[in-house]
Scaffold this active site. Structure first.
Site, PDB file in Angstrom:
ATOM      1  N   ASN A   1      -9.915   0.077  -0.736  1.00 13.51           N
ATOM      2  CA  ASN A   1      -8.467   0.334  -0.529  1.00 13.51           C
ATOM      3  C   ASN A   1      -7.988  -0.353  -1.797  1.00 13.51           C
ATOM      4  OD1 ASN A   1      -5.938  -0.153  -0.012  1.00 13.51           O
ATOM      5  ND2 ASN A   1      -5.775  -1.079   1.901  1.00 13.51           N
TER       6      ASN A   1
ATOM      7  N   HIS B   1      -3.329   7.637   1.913  1.00 10.98           N
ATOM      8  CA  HIS B   1      -3.698   6.271   1.459  1.00 10.98           C
ATOM      9  C   HIS B   1      -5.061   6.064   1.965  1.00 10.98           C
ATOM     10  CE1 HIS B   1      -3.899   2.088   0.635  1.00 10.98           C
ATOM     11  NE2 HIS B   1      -3.686   1.632   1.710  1.00 10.98           N
TER      12      HIS B   1
ATOM     13  N   CYS C   1       0.769  -1.163  -0.261  1.00 11.94           N
ATOM     14  CA  CYS C   1       0.146  -0.160   0.086  1.00 11.94           C
ATOM     15  C   CYS C   1       1.049   1.175  -0.242  1.00 11.94           C
ATOM     16  CB  CYS C   1      -1.027   0.007   1.186  1.00 11.94           C
ATOM     17  SG  CYS C   1      -2.148  -1.362   1.112  1.00 11.94           S
TER      18      CYS C   1
END
Ligand code: ACO
Length: 325
Positions: free
Chosen positions: A282, A252, A115
């Site tokens: 996500n 993020h 990520c």
């Protein structure tokens, strides 16, 4: 004294057409829209079509970024693509993007920091540009996490989505002052002691399979806010900036609760936080450039704005970047 800075020339993004809602997930597995929204803020995510690969998403995002910058692909001499879901084990998905754009010079490679992939890719490109080794970089975050999800694991499959985002950076001589445009600082961190908390249970060298994402969600949550805020304090310290100076916080997009808690701890006002987790889920390395694209397109992020980026993910890896747009 002047300084060579990586200035953002443009950004773009791409989302697969297919939208998967929480209600559809609730029809397949033991979950509910209410549970997902309350714990994560996610309402829907995009899912790549059969035959639609990470490279296809990346190429579309790259073309959008080139159009936004108003530049020719031939002027790009560096492509850094953050992904954990490459088309193939090798070659790098970045070379598929390079070929599709008709670029036959310079360098193209993938970078794997889960990520945090976009922040790591941005920092890598920035450091190359600042040395003068390359002049214009295409930095991409692109993922098809839907391909590594165990769709029977309700603890993970509700969280992720597919997509891609890209930015174009150009090395430019700036006055060397706090008001400079471009990337002002980046900070990268990793701690492999946490590697078993978020991982994929397969790989070419271990199982010869692709594997599925596995996560101890609570453990990730427990570490996230502290790691995110620590590395943002590093960015503030390096630039003499405070939360008050930030125009936009583009984190993020993993989980609204992590984002809210981080912003609260940093004293960043909620109206300065760019949130897309509700619509995208996500998307791992793609989430920051996707969110940036939304905020640039809708007129929030403008030239001269101070934009704070951060990410945290598998490894653990985490990082921050401060950019004057
Ligand atoms: N629907 C309904 N119930 C669920 C679901 C679901 N989709 N998933 C788990 N549950 C249940 C569990 O089975 C458990 O039930 P039990 O009490 O009967 O055993 C209960 O909900 C609580 O489970 P927890 O895992 O403890 O739930 P928690 O409140 O921690 O929320 C979540 C889970 C949302 C994953 C949370 O831990 C989280 O957000 N963690 C961060 C993970 C993350 O964002 N990862 C992304 C990658 S890392 C990054 O990008 C930062």
């Amino acid at each position: 004294m002047t300084a060579l800075r990586s200035v953002v020339l443009g950004c773009g993004s791409y989302l697969p057409q297919r939208i998967l809602t929480n209600a559809e997930l609730a029809a397949r597995i033991d979950t509910s829209d209410e549970w997902i929204v309350q714990r994560t803020g996610i309402r829907q995510r995009h899912i790549a079509a059969e035959g639609e690969f990470t490279s296809h998403l990346a190429i579309n995002a790259a073309r959008a970024a080139l159009a936004d910058a108003g530049i020719d692909a031939q002027s790009i001499d560096l492509i850094v693509l953050g992904t954990s879901t490459p088309d193939n084990t090798f070659p790098a998905t970045a070379v598929a993007v390079q070929a599709a754009l008709g670029i036959h010079h310079g360098a193209a490679f993938d970078l794997q920091a889960v990520c945090s992939g976009f922040i790591f890719a941005l920092s890598t490109a920035d450091n190359f540009l600042k040395t003068g080794a390359f002049k214009r970089a295409l930095v991409i975050g692109a993922e098809t996490f839907s391909r590594i999800l165990d769709w029977n694991d309700r603890g993970t499959c509700v969280l992720f989505g597919d997509g891609a985002g890209a930015v174009i950076l150009e090395a430019q001589e700036q006055p060397g002052e706090p008001g400079d445009r471009g990337i002002l600082t980046t900070h990268l961190r990793s701690d492999g002691r946490h590697k078993a908390k978020l991982y994929v249970d397969g790989g070419p060298s271990s199982t010869r399979t692709v594997g599925y994402l596995r996560m101890e969600g609570r453990e990730v949550f427990k570490h996230a806010v502290g790691m995110i805020t620590d590395v943002i304090y590093d960015a503030f310290k390096a630039t003499g900036t405070t939360a008050e100076d930030i125009d936009w916080f583009v984190p993020h997009q993993a989980n609204k609760r992590i984002i809210d808690a981080s912003a609260h701890k940093l004293h960043i006002a909620p109206q300065k936080v760019v949130l897309t987790v509700d619509l995208h889920g996500n998307t791992s390395a793609a989430s920051i450039p996707l969110a940036l694209s939304v905020a640039v397109k809708d007129g929030r992020v403008k030239k001269g704005d101070l934009v704070l980026l951060e990410a945290m993910g598998g490894g653990f890896t985490w990082g921050s970047a401060l950019v004057r747009w």
